[in-house]
Design an enzyme around this catalytic site. Structure first.
Site: not given
Ligand code: AMP
Length: 225
Positions: A15, A90, A129, A159, A170
């Site tokens: 996404k 989320r 990734r 990452r 996750r």
């Molecule tokens: P992502 O790059 O979207 O996978 O985000 C990486 C990490 O950032 C997630 O695993 C969470 O720890 C934190 N994070 C990002 N967006 C949110 C959100 N909307 N609510 C809570 N934690 C977030």
């Protein structure tokens, strides 16, 4: 009317890449809360540094912090014609806060797209990734491990939270906290589903079609559902 898009889907659904592509094509900003936090960590921002431990464990950062980040970002003038949100909301609490912000803006409804991919494929994608250690861009999956970033030439690395143990956490957090957000949105006339297991070109094509059609207020059945 703005083009206000929420891109939903589990980690590894593609996404982020699709949100980038769509946002560039349509001239609206892509807002990734994960990118904002990672950038904040690189800049030694205290709020982002506080969030880092939870990110590294694959856990969610608290709603108050995330809602404040998104509220601030959506106040910037570049969001006037719309936005593509990636990684937010989320939780149902975040979705309710976003609804309040969108209503206050009075600039068109939210279009919500759920990009679906089977779990085995997600784990496979996340394990390979790579992101750039300098600029944070997600690398094209065809670039071999240890290569360099096509955008800035920086070193590509995995990452921290894409390691196998954290990936499982996750995906578990996604099921527990984020799946209810889909239930929160599902009944809306602007909710759509796209099959994310197709080629990136096909996914991009389907996304463009369903978003345009939903934004035009034409409530047809979802693609891929
Ligand atoms: P992502 O790059 O979207 O996978 O985000 C990486 C990490 O950032 C997630 O695993 C969470 O720890 C934190 N994070 C990002 N967006 C949110 C959100 N909307 N609510 C809570 N934690 C977030």
């Amino acid at each position: 009317m703005g083009l206000n898009v929420v891109m939903m889907g589990p980690p590894g659904a593609g996404k982020g890449t699709q949100a980038n592509r769509f946002a560039m094509e349509r001239g609206v900003p892509k807002i990734s809360t994960g990118d904002i936090l990672r950038e904040g960590i690189r800049d030694r921002n205290p709020v982002a540094l506080e969030a880092k431990a939870r990110m590294d464990q694959g856990k969610l950062v608290d709603d108050a912090t995330m809602i404040a980040i998104v509220r601030d970002r959506l106040e910037r003038p570049d969001t006037k014609a719309g936005f593509v949100l990636d990684g937010f909301p989320r939780t149902v609490g975040q979705a309710q806060a976003l609804d309040a912000v969108v209503e206050a803006r009075g600039n068109g409804p939210l279009v919500i797209v759920d990009v679906t991919v089977p779990e085995a494929e997600l784990v496979r994608r996340l394990a390979s990734r790579q992101i750039c250690s300098s600029c944070g861009t997600t690398a094209d999956p065809s670039i071999a491990a240890g290569g360099t970033c096509a955008t800035c030439g920086g070193q590509l690395v995995q990452r921290v939270d894409d390691g196998s143990k954290v990936v499982i956490e996750r995906l578990r957090v996604y099921e527990r906290s984020t799946r209810p957000v889909l239930d929160y949105y599902r009944g809306r006339p602007t909710f759509r589903v796209v099959d994310g297991a197709q080629s990136p070109e096909r996914v991009a094509h389907d996304l463009g079609c369903v978003i345009d059609e939903a934004a035009a207020g034409n409530a047809k059945p979802a693609v891929g559902s």
